[in-house]
Design a protein around this motif. Sequence first.
Motif, PDB file in Angstrom:
ATOM      1  N   LEU A 102     -86.182   9.853  66.054  1.00 24.44           N
ATOM      2  CA  LEU A 102     -85.805   9.236  67.333  1.00 24.44           C
ATOM      3  C   LEU A 102     -86.993   8.629  68.076  1.00 24.44           C
ATOM      4  CD1 LEU A 102     -83.085  11.703  68.584  1.00 24.44           C
ATOM      5  CD2 LEU A 102     -82.811   9.456  67.527  1.00 24.44           C
ATOM      6  N   ARG A 103     -88.099   8.445  67.368  1.00 23.50           N
ATOM      7  CA  ARG A 103     -89.191   7.677  67.981  1.00 23.50           C
ATOM      8  C   ARG A 103     -88.691   6.270  68.291  1.00 23.50           C
ATOM      9  NH1 ARG A 103     -93.518  10.702  64.537  1.00 23.50           N
ATOM     10  NH2 ARG A 103     -94.429  11.946  66.204  1.00 23.50           N
ATOM     11  N   GLU A 104     -87.666   5.866  67.543  1.00 24.32           N
ATOM     12  CA  GLU A 104     -86.921   4.638  67.841  1.00 24.32           C
ATOM     13  C   GLU A 104     -85.490   5.065  68.150  1.00 24.32           C
ATOM     14  OE1 GLU A 104     -87.116   1.757  64.717  1.00 24.32           O
ATOM     15  OE2 GLU A 104     -89.244   2.140  64.374  1.00 24.32           O
ATOM     16  N   THR A 105     -84.874   4.432  69.143  1.00 24.43           N
ATOM     17  CA  THR A 105     -83.486   4.744  69.490  1.00 24.43           C
ATOM     18  C   THR A 105     -82.594   4.478  68.292  1.00 24.43           C
ATOM     19  OG1 THR A 105     -83.889   4.215  71.798  1.00 24.43           O
ATOM     20  CG2 THR A 105     -81.603   4.139  71.061  1.00 24.43           C
ATOM     21  N   ARG A 106     -81.717   5.448  67.989  1.00 20.08           N
ATOM     22  CA  ARG A 106     -80.851   5.323  66.818  1.00 20.08           C
ATOM     23  C   ARG A 106     -79.475   5.916  67.111  1.00 20.08           C
ATOM     24  NH1 ARG A 106     -84.311   4.197  62.510  1.00 20.08           N
ATOM     25  NH2 ARG A 106     -86.415   4.993  62.766  1.00 20.08           N
ATOM     26  N   SER A 107     -78.493   5.449  66.362  1.00 20.32           N
ATOM     27  CA  SER A 107     -77.155   6.032  66.427  1.00 20.32           C
ATOM     28  C   SER A 107     -77.135   7.278  65.547  1.00 20.32           C
ATOM     29  CB  SER A 107     -76.107   5.038  65.928  1.00 20.32           C
ATOM     30  OG  SER A 107     -76.257   4.845  64.526  1.00 20.32           O
ATOM     31  N   THR A 108     -76.074   8.062  65.686  1.00 21.98           N
ATOM     32  CA  THR A 108     -75.925   9.256  64.853  1.00 21.98           C
ATOM     33  C   THR A 108     -75.936   8.880  63.376  1.00 21.98           C
ATOM     34  OG1 THR A 108     -74.607  10.269  66.605  1.00 21.98           O
ATOM     35  CG2 THR A 108     -74.482  11.291  64.429  1.00 21.98           C
ATOM     36  N   GLY A 109     -75.204   7.833  63.019  1.00 17.03           N
ATOM     37  CA  GLY A 109     -75.147   7.384  61.629  1.00 17.03           C
ATOM     38  C   GLY A 109     -76.505   6.935  61.107  1.00 17.03           C
ATOM     39  N   GLN A 110     -77.276   6.259  61.949  1.00 17.61           N
ATOM     40  CA  GLN A 110     -78.605   5.807  61.532  1.00 17.61           C
ATOM     41  C   GLN A 110     -79.536   6.994  61.298  1.00 17.61           C
ATOM     42  OE1 GLN A 110     -79.255   3.213  64.897  1.00 17.61           O
ATOM     43  NE2 GLN A 110     -78.996   1.369  63.618  1.00 17.61           N
ATOM     44  N   VAL A 111     -79.435   8.011  62.153  1.00 21.21           N
ATOM     45  CA  VAL A 111     -80.246   9.221  61.956  1.00 21.21           C
ATOM     46  C   VAL A 111     -79.853   9.888  60.636  1.00 21.21           C
ATOM     47  CG1 VAL A 111     -80.725  11.560  62.819  1.00 21.21           C
ATOM     48  CG2 VAL A 111     -80.671   9.617  64.414  1.00 21.21           C
ATOM     49  N   ALA A 112     -78.552  10.005  60.411  1.00 21.82           N
ATOM     50  CA  ALA A 112     -78.065  10.630  59.174  1.00 21.82           C
ATOM     51  C   ALA A 112     -78.551   9.858  57.947  1.00 21.82           C
ATOM     52  CB  ALA A 112     -76.540  10.706  59.187  1.00 21.82           C
ATOM     53  N   ASP A 113     -78.440   8.536  57.981  1.00 21.01           N
ATOM     54  CA  ASP A 113     -78.877   7.715  56.847  1.00 21.01           C
ATOM     55  C   ASP A 113     -80.377   7.848  56.620  1.00 21.01           C
ATOM     56  OD1 ASP A 113     -76.286   6.848  56.510  1.00 21.01           O
ATOM     57  OD2 ASP A 113     -76.612   4.895  57.479  1.00 21.01           O
ATOM     58  N   ARG A 114     -81.129   7.799  57.687  1.00 27.74           N
ATOM     59  CA  ARG A 114     -82.599   7.867  57.570  1.00 27.74           C
ATOM     60  C   ARG A 114     -83.040   9.183  56.941  1.00 27.74           C
ATOM     61  NH1 ARG A 114     -87.002   5.218  59.333  1.00 27.74           N
ATOM     62  NH2 ARG A 114     -88.845   6.433  59.842  1.00 27.74           N
ATOM     63  N   LEU A 115     -82.360  10.283  57.300  1.00 28.33           N
ATOM     64  CA  LEU A 115     -82.767  11.607  56.810  1.00 28.33           C
ATOM     65  C   LEU A 115     -81.986  12.052  55.582  1.00 28.33           C
ATOM     66  CD1 LEU A 115     -83.210  13.451  60.213  1.00 28.33           C
ATOM     67  CD2 LEU A 115     -84.934  12.267  58.844  1.00 28.33           C
TER      68      LEU A 115
END
Length: 162
Positions: A107-120
């Motif tokens: 979340l150093r960059e604003t993200r949606s829940t889906g984007q966080v899930a995809d990134r991790l």
Amino acid sequence: MLAGGMEQVLNTRHSAIRWDAPVLRIVNSQPVRRTALDGRGMTLVPSLFASHPILIDDRMGWQGLPILVYNITPDAETAASLWQGHEGESALRALLGRTRADVLAALRETRSTGQVADRLRISSPSASKHLTILRRAGFVTTERRQNSAVHSLTPLGEAILG
């Protein structure tokens, strides 16, 4: 507790906590929070990150007991040791858990829940659960943008990562 009872324990945790049996008051919150314990007991949660006491009495806490979160300030030596890594693991990961620390870092960059899930590479429900916990701790804020929940760090979350 043995020397002064619950009155001493509660009244010496923080200046905003007032125990006048059977009522516990938190005087720095707006509105003033109070709860009658009525012999139910209470869970005390010391926290390095709470800036002020927080009283949670929704009867949904641990075993249905009210929860009192209060801040602690360790001495300089103890504070320094908290941030030293153990066996190659960062202190933040040791404190929050690997996935939760990774969610916070994402979340150093604003993200949606889906984007966080995809990134991790975790499921959306898992990302949502971790984000909810981080939001309750005051590290993350969430706002609705159309059909998405968008998350960003609070100043406290940024400080923890810093």
